[in-house]
Design a protein around this motif. Structure first.
Motif, short mmCIF file in Angstrom:
data_model
loop_
_atom_site.label_atom_id
_atom_site.label_comp_id
_atom_site.label_asym_id
_atom_site.label_seq_id
_atom_site.Cartn_x
_atom_site.Cartn_y
_atom_site.Cartn_z
N PRO A 17 0.81 -1.23 0.00
CA PRO A 17 0.00 0.00 0.00
C PRO A 17 0.84 1.28 0.00
O PRO A 17 1.84 1.37 0.72
CB PRO A 17 -0.79 -0.11 1.30
N VAL A 18 0.41 2.23 -0.80
CA VAL A 18 1.12 3.51 -0.89
C VAL A 18 0.09 4.64 -0.84
O VAL A 18 -0.91 4.60 -1.55
CB VAL A 18 1.92 3.63 -2.21
N ARG A 19 0.36 5.60 0.01
CA ARG A 19 -0.48 6.81 0.05
C ARG A 19 0.24 7.93 -0.67
O ARG A 19 1.41 8.20 -0.39
CB ARG A 19 -0.73 7.25 1.50
N VAL A 20 -0.48 8.57 -1.56
CA VAL A 20 0.12 9.67 -2.32
C VAL A 20 -0.73 10.92 -2.11
O VAL A 20 -1.91 10.93 -2.42
CB VAL A 20 0.19 9.34 -3.83
N THR A 21 -0.11 11.94 -1.56
CA THR A 21 -0.86 13.18 -1.32
C THR A 21 -0.25 14.34 -2.10
O THR A 21 -0.75 15.46 -2.02
CB THR A 21 -0.86 13.54 0.18
N ASP A 22 0.80 14.07 -2.84
CA ASP A 22 1.51 15.14 -3.54
C ASP A 22 1.92 14.62 -4.93
O ASP A 22 2.61 13.61 -5.03
CB ASP A 22 2.76 15.52 -2.73
N LEU A 23 1.46 15.29 -5.97
CA LEU A 23 1.77 14.82 -7.33
C LEU A 23 3.11 15.33 -7.85
O LEU A 23 3.48 15.02 -8.98
CB LEU A 23 0.67 15.25 -8.30
N ALA A 24 3.83 16.07 -7.04
CA ALA A 24 5.12 16.60 -7.51
C ALA A 24 6.02 15.46 -7.95
O ALA A 24 6.21 14.48 -7.24
CB ALA A 24 5.80 17.39 -6.38
N GLY A 25 6.56 15.59 -9.17
CA GLY A 25 7.52 14.62 -9.67
C GLY A 25 6.93 13.33 -10.20
O GLY A 25 7.67 12.49 -10.71
N LEU B 50 -1.18 -1.00 -4.15
CA LEU B 50 -2.47 -0.34 -3.95
C LEU B 50 -2.18 1.13 -3.70
O LEU B 50 -1.63 1.47 -2.65
CB LEU B 50 -3.19 -0.97 -2.74
N LEU B 51 -2.48 1.96 -4.66
CA LEU B 51 -2.17 3.38 -4.52
C LEU B 51 -3.43 4.15 -4.16
O LEU B 51 -4.44 4.05 -4.86
CB LEU B 51 -1.62 3.95 -5.84
N VAL B 52 -3.35 4.91 -3.10
CA VAL B 52 -4.47 5.77 -2.71
C VAL B 52 -4.03 7.20 -2.90
O VAL B 52 -3.10 7.67 -2.22
CB VAL B 52 -4.88 5.51 -1.25
N PHE B 53 -4.65 7.89 -3.85
CA PHE B 53 -4.36 9.31 -4.10
C PHE B 53 -5.39 10.11 -3.35
O PHE B 53 -6.58 9.97 -3.55
CB PHE B 53 -4.44 9.63 -5.60
N ARG B 54 -4.91 10.97 -2.51
CA ARG B 54 -5.82 11.71 -1.64
C ARG B 54 -5.31 13.12 -1.48
O ARG B 54 -4.18 13.28 -1.07
CB ARG B 54 -5.88 10.98 -0.29
#
Lengths: 363, 54
Positions: A17-25, B50-54
């Motif tokens: 699992p990966v949480r992404v809160t910043d689209l930079a790069g 599993l990518l969660v974009f938030r």
């Protein structure tokens, strides 16, 4: 209280699992989803191939495509897709990464912010559409049809179940889905080459279908038997209504603009004005007479609009609320048009004053 | 099933996966934030992401 389920933990355990809160790069070609959303979930193979997508919404409900139960089903189904893919990885065209920082209009805007000592600490998802728009306008390649991103299932006449997202609930008469022969109770298996596990999977196929129209192959289950059909989309199929567009944050950048806005009245406020509980009515809380485009707000002030006014009618249009009003103005009004607004102006201890304001639409 | 906002679902996904609660003790489930490193790790382990974009 909604409680996290053991089923979710079990379904998610095989994943990293990966949480992404910043689209930079990040490479926007790989991590492609509807950037207007506040939540998007992707299932990705380690080589960067996106197997499935989950999420989405429509104008009437931010939650129409979300539930914990459907997410659990999605994760189980996507794991099967991953196992198939791991056995037979798909040969793919390798394209160079394209990051938001590679869009010149965005890069210059960020450089300017840094010069002013106000760098962004986070690149929000919805900034991506703004950057595309700004760049397209700058180099003359912008096409207004590009606002119709990630068409929802309803665009082709389908209502899919919220829990079992491949299950057809309704088919709108006369729609492309109806002409393809789909019926309530059918279960979508594939559209084109995409296995369908979610509303977002279908939207992804539609996102990659040209504006000019196309034919898509369908595979679906009816009465436990697999069947095929062809979905025919004609030129202009992607264009929706202002209501369909109204939830998107990307609407705010479009022009022309009314120059004012606010918030929908609450039911008790509507009742106090003698309006029906579901009547169109919003209170003006701001006039944009400042910033880079003060002309719209100044024209509204000159026409007689005041903060605190309640807008209850616009050109006789049937509008559902404040966001719908803004989408309607931007998508259907053209410079030179005159919009007739019906307004209630509250007066202490008296009935509200009823006013009609004529506002010319500016470029 | 009760309706969930995008934010609430995202929060529950995180909670359900074991951050900040007793679940963590039972099943360590660590959310990565370094996507490139996570992809390399997923490749080594033969797992999907599993990518969660938030």
């Amino acid at each position: 209280m909604v409680r996290p389920s053991a089923e979710f933990r079990q379904a998610a355990r095989p994943y990293l699992p990966v949480r992404v809160t910043d689209l930079a790069g990040l490479d926007l070609r790989t991590y492609a989803f509807d950037y207007d959303l506040t939540l998007a979930i992707l299932v990705l193979a380690p080589d960067g191939y996106v197997l499935h997508r989950y999420g989405g919404r429509d104008a009437r409900s931010p939650t129409g495509s979300l539930s914990m139960g459907s997410l659990v089903r999605f994760l189980r189904g996507a794991l099967e897709s991953y196992r198939d893919y791991a056995r037979r990885p798909r040969a793919r065209e390798r394209r160079p990464p394209m990051r938001i920082e590679d869009i010149p209009a965005w890069a210059e805007k960020m450089a300017e912010r840094r010069r002013r000592g106000r760098p962004l600490d986070c690149v929000h998802c919805h900034f991506v559409y703004d950057a595309y728009w700004e760049q397209g306008r700058r180099d003359g390649t912008w096409d207004d049809r590009r606002i119709w991103r990630f068409p929802p299932p309803a665009r082709i006449g389908l209502v899919l179940d919220r829990e079992e997202q491949e299950l057809v609930r309704e088919v709108r008469a006369g729609s492309p889905a109806a002409r393809a022969g789909l019926r309530p109770g059918d279960r979508l298996l594939r559209v084109g080459t995409q296995r369908i596990l979610s509303h977002a999977d279908l939207s992804w196929v539609l996102e990659n279908t040209p504006y000019q129209g196309a034919e898509l192959s369908l595979r679906f289950l009816r009465a436990q038997r697999e069947r095929g059909a062809t979905l025919r989309l004609e030129a202009g199929w992607r264009v929706g209504t202002p209501l369909e567009f109204s939830w998107r944050p990307s609407k705010w950048r479009l022009q022309p603009r009314p120059g004012f806005g606010g918030r929908d009245l609450r039911p008790e406020e509507r009742a106090a004005f003698g309006l029906a509980a579901d009547a169109f009515a919003f209170r003006i809380t701001y006039l944009v007479t400042w910033g880079p485009m003060p002309r719209y707000g100044k024209a509204a002030v000159a026409a007689g609009i005041r903060k605190g006014d309640v807008v209850v009618g616009v050109d006789g249009a049937e509008l559902e609320g404040h966001d719908h009003f803004h989408a309607w103005w931007r998508l259907t009004r053209r410079p030179g048009d005159t919009v007739v607004l019906r307004i209630l102006r509250p007066r202490p201890g008296a009935e509200p004053e009823r006013r009609t304001v004529r506002l010319r639409v500016l470029r | 099933m009760r309706e969930l906002s995008g934010g609430r679902l995202a929060a529950l996904v995180v909670l359900a996966a074991g951050l900040g609660g007793p679940v963590q003790a039972q099943e360590p489930f660590v959310w990565r934030t370094d996507l490139a490193r996570a992809r390399a790790q997923a490749a080594e382990q033969g797992r999907p992401l599993l990518l969660v974009f938030r």
